[in-house]
Design a protein around this motif. Sequence first.
Motif, PDB file in Angstrom:
ATOM      1  N   HIS A  35       0.838  -1.194   0.000  1.00  0.00           N
ATOM      2  CA  HIS A  35       0.000   0.000   0.000  1.00  0.00           C
ATOM      3  C   HIS A  35       0.874   1.246   0.000  1.00  0.00           C
ATOM      4  CE1 HIS A  35      -3.633  -2.292   0.644  1.00  0.00           C
ATOM      5  NE2 HIS A  35      -3.025  -2.944   1.622  1.00  0.00           N
ATOM      6  N   ASN A  36       0.635   2.108  -0.956  1.00  0.00           N
ATOM      7  CA  ASN A  36       1.317   3.386  -1.014  1.00  0.00           C
ATOM      8  C   ASN A  36       0.496   4.373  -0.200  1.00  0.00           C
ATOM      9  OD1 ASN A  36       3.139   5.334  -1.733  1.00  0.00           O
ATOM     10  ND2 ASN A  36       2.893   5.064  -3.925  1.00  0.00           N
ATOM     11  N   VAL A  37       1.138   5.129   0.669  1.00  0.00           N
ATOM     12  CA  VAL A  37       0.429   6.109   1.495  1.00  0.00           C
ATOM     13  C   VAL A  37       1.152   7.451   1.441  1.00  0.00           C
ATOM     14  CG1 VAL A  37      -0.575   4.425   3.102  1.00  0.00           C
ATOM     15  CG2 VAL A  37       1.639   5.411   3.599  1.00  0.00           C
ATOM     16  N   LEU A  38       0.383   8.506   1.586  1.00  0.00           N
ATOM     17  CA  LEU A  38       0.931   9.854   1.649  1.00  0.00           C
ATOM     18  C   LEU A  38       1.639  10.028   2.990  1.00  0.00           C
ATOM     19  CD1 LEU A  38       0.974  12.719   0.286  1.00  0.00           C
ATOM     20  CD2 LEU A  38      -1.022  13.234   1.699  1.00  0.00           C
ATOM     21  N   VAL A  39       2.903  10.466   2.960  1.00  0.00           N
ATOM     22  CA  VAL A  39       3.652  10.660   4.199  1.00  0.00           C
ATOM     23  C   VAL A  39       3.932  12.137   4.484  1.00  0.00           C
ATOM     24  CG1 VAL A  39       4.709   8.374   4.211  1.00  0.00           C
ATOM     25  CG2 VAL A  39       5.876  10.244   3.062  1.00  0.00           C
ATOM     26  N   GLU A  40       3.823  12.982   3.454  1.00  0.00           N
ATOM     27  CA  GLU A  40       4.112  14.409   3.642  1.00  0.00           C
ATOM     28  C   GLU A  40       3.480  15.193   2.502  1.00  0.00           C
ATOM     29  OE1 GLU A  40       8.067  17.263   3.690  1.00  0.00           O
ATOM     30  OE2 GLU A  40       8.302  15.132   4.080  1.00  0.00           O
ATOM     31  N   SER A  41       3.095  16.426   2.799  1.00  0.00           N
ATOM     32  CA  SER A  41       2.582  17.298   1.742  1.00  0.00           C
ATOM     33  C   SER A  41       2.997  18.740   2.014  1.00  0.00           C
ATOM     34  CB  SER A  41       1.054  17.215   1.667  1.00  0.00           C
ATOM     35  OG  SER A  41       0.458  17.779   2.825  1.00  0.00           O
ATOM     36  N   THR A  42       3.141  19.485   0.932  1.00  0.00           N
ATOM     37  CA  THR A  42       3.393  20.915   1.018  1.00  0.00           C
ATOM     38  C   THR A  42       2.410  21.597   0.094  1.00  0.00           C
ATOM     39  OG1 THR A  42       5.750  20.486   1.370  1.00  0.00           O
ATOM     40  CG2 THR A  42       5.125  22.732   0.759  1.00  0.00           C
ATOM     41  N   PRO A  43       1.467  22.361   0.637  1.00  0.00           N
ATOM     42  CA  PRO A  43       1.214  22.646   2.054  1.00  0.00           C
ATOM     43  C   PRO A  43       0.701  21.407   2.798  1.00  0.00           C
ATOM     44  CG  PRO A  43      -0.312  23.878   0.624  1.00  0.00           C
ATOM     45  CD  PRO A  43       0.539  23.050  -0.252  1.00  0.00           C
ATOM     46  N   GLN A  44       0.842  21.458   4.118  1.00  0.00           N
ATOM     47  CA  GLN A  44       0.394  20.366   4.959  1.00  0.00           C
ATOM     48  C   GLN A  44      -1.118  20.389   5.089  1.00  0.00           C
ATOM     49  OE1 GLN A  44       2.425  20.573   8.715  1.00  0.00           O
ATOM     50  NE2 GLN A  44       4.439  20.314   7.799  1.00  0.00           N
ATOM     51  N   ASP A  45      -1.700  19.223   5.318  1.00  0.00           N
ATOM     52  CA  ASP A  45      -3.143  19.120   5.508  1.00  0.00           C
ATOM     53  C   ASP A  45      -3.564  19.928   6.734  1.00  0.00           C
ATOM     54  OD1 ASP A  45      -5.766  18.278   5.101  1.00  0.00           O
ATOM     55  OD2 ASP A  45      -5.481  16.385   6.169  1.00  0.00           O
ATOM     56  N   GLY A  46      -4.527  20.823   6.553  1.00  0.00           N
ATOM     57  CA  GLY A  46      -5.042  21.643   7.639  1.00  0.00           C
ATOM     58  C   GLY A  46      -4.246  22.904   7.934  1.00  0.00           C
ATOM     59  N   GLU A  47      -3.168  23.134   7.215  1.00  0.00           N
ATOM     60  CA  GLU A  47      -2.298  24.286   7.458  1.00  0.00           C
ATOM     61  C   GLU A  47      -2.966  25.595   7.010  1.00  0.00           C
ATOM     62  OE1 GLU A  47       2.348  25.580   6.577  1.00  0.00           O
ATOM     63  OE2 GLU A  47       1.453  23.968   5.405  1.00  0.00           O
ATOM     64  N   THR A  48      -2.712  26.674   7.763  1.00  0.00           N
ATOM     65  CA  THR A  48      -3.133  28.019   7.362  1.00  0.00           C
ATOM     66  C   THR A  48      -1.891  28.756   6.895  1.00  0.00           C
ATOM     67  OG1 THR A  48      -4.956  28.055   8.942  1.00  0.00           O
ATOM     68  CG2 THR A  48      -4.185  30.183   8.126  1.00  0.00           C
ATOM     69  N   LEU A  49      -1.957  29.284   5.661  1.00  0.00           N
ATOM     70  CA  LEU A  49      -0.792  29.905   5.033  1.00  0.00           C
ATOM     71  C   LEU A  49      -0.912  31.425   5.008  1.00  0.00           C
ATOM     72  CD1 LEU A  49      -0.516  27.506   1.962  1.00  0.00           C
ATOM     73  CD2 LEU A  49       0.725  27.358   4.121  1.00  0.00           C
ATOM     74  N   ASP A  50       0.197  32.116   5.320  1.00  0.00           N
ATOM     75  CA  ASP A  50       0.253  33.576   5.241  1.00  0.00           C
ATOM     76  C   ASP A  50       0.709  34.045   3.868  1.00  0.00           C
ATOM     77  OD1 ASP A  50      -0.547  33.780   7.883  1.00  0.00           O
ATOM     78  OD2 ASP A  50       1.512  33.738   8.632  1.00  0.00           O
ATOM     79  N   SER A  51       1.203  33.122   3.041  1.00  0.00           N
ATOM     80  CA  SER A  51       1.571  33.452   1.664  1.00  0.00           C
ATOM     81  C   SER A  51       1.115  32.307   0.764  1.00  0.00           C
ATOM     82  CB  SER A  51       3.076  33.683   1.529  1.00  0.00           C
ATOM     83  OG  SER A  51       3.783  32.519   1.857  1.00  0.00           O
ATOM     84  N   ALA A  52       0.732  32.652  -0.453  1.00  0.00           N
ATOM     85  CA  ALA A  52       0.195  31.660  -1.376  1.00  0.00           C
ATOM     86  C   ALA A  52       1.307  30.768  -1.926  1.00  0.00           C
ATOM     87  CB  ALA A  52      -0.534  32.353  -2.513  1.00  0.00           C
ATOM     88  N   PRO A  53       1.092  29.459  -1.956  1.00  0.00           N
ATOM     89  CA  PRO A  53       2.095  28.559  -2.539  1.00  0.00           C
ATOM     90  C   PRO A  53       2.075  28.648  -4.060  1.00  0.00           C
ATOM     91  CG  PRO A  53       0.154  27.314  -1.901  1.00  0.00           C
ATOM     92  CD  PRO A  53      -0.069  28.735  -1.444  1.00  0.00           C
ATOM     93  N   ASP A  54       3.198  28.326  -4.682  1.00  0.00           N
ATOM     94  CA  ASP A  54       3.233  28.312  -6.151  1.00  0.00           C
ATOM     95  C   ASP A  54       3.172  26.897  -6.700  1.00  0.00           C
ATOM     96  OD1 ASP A  54       5.740  27.478  -5.398  1.00  0.00           O
ATOM     97  OD2 ASP A  54       6.823  28.961  -6.588  1.00  0.00           O
ATOM     98  N   GLN A  55       3.142  25.903  -5.796  1.00  0.00           N
ATOM     99  CA  GLN A  55       2.979  24.516  -6.213  1.00  0.00           C
ATOM    100  C   GLN A  55       2.463  23.696  -5.038  1.00  0.00           C
ATOM    101  OE1 GLN A  55       6.733  22.853  -7.470  1.00  0.00           O
ATOM    102  NE2 GLN A  55       7.303  22.240  -5.421  1.00  0.00           N
ATOM    103  N   VAL A  56       1.964  22.501  -5.350  1.00  0.00           N
ATOM    104  CA  VAL A  56       1.577  21.513  -4.349  1.00  0.00           C
ATOM    105  C   VAL A  56       2.495  20.324  -4.552  1.00  0.00           C
ATOM    106  CG1 VAL A  56      -0.202  19.847  -3.707  1.00  0.00           C
ATOM    107  CG2 VAL A  56      -0.830  22.213  -4.127  1.00  0.00           C
ATOM    108  N   GLU A  57       3.095  19.843  -3.463  1.00  0.00           N
ATOM    109  CA  GLU A  57       3.978  18.684  -3.533  1.00  0.00           C
ATOM    110  C   GLU A  57       3.483  17.614  -2.569  1.00  0.00           C
ATOM    111  OE1 GLU A  57       8.645  17.351  -2.946  1.00  0.00           O
ATOM    112  OE2 GLU A  57       8.081  19.430  -2.633  1.00  0.00           O
TER     113      GLU A  57
END
Length: 195
Positions: free
Chosen positions: A31-53
């Motif tokens: 089983h492949n599972v998500l271990v990390e994301s940018t932005p993180q799940d549930g995160e509140t950002l003060d600047s807009a991201p230019d990509q999702v990883e």
Amino acid sequence: MSRSPRWALGAAVGLAAGGLLLATAGPASAHNVLVESTPQDGETLDSAPDQVELVFNEEVLEGGNGIVVTGPNGSTYEDGEVQTDTERAWIGLSPLDQAGDYTINYRIISADGHPLEDSLGFTLADEAVPSDEATDAQDPNGTTDDGSPEETDSEDPVADLAMPPWVAVVIAIAVVGIVVSILIRFMRSRGNSDA
């Protein structure tokens, strides 16, 4: 009638059943599972991201992958195609122009060939979006400056990436065919030597 053909037939059935079990159960055990994301799940950002990883515990295969970022007004913001590098998948984003909750829906193809679908979200704070002068061209009612309706893509891009589940069935049939073929040849050669 000797016991040899019955033994061989029993062995053929057992090997075919075992091959079928291995061919269908093998991929399901990984089983492949998500271990990390940018932005993180549930995160509140003060600047807009230019990509999702997204980072997974196993390799992500190329092709058939999708990442869709939906904003508070229902618009999508992905820019370009999903890129992959071993366990990572990412996509560029168009400028995020509204504060609020964003949803990331993804569908990736695991190293075992199975799709993995899920979603996560983040919040873009008010200070992260451009001033009102820069966003006056977009009306909350979905119209542009000239009053014409804003174009939206009503299709679900992630749903269009479906990969058929027949791959395991084809592998299982091939394994069973090979095992049966080998056993038939074995039985024939034993029959010729008994005569």
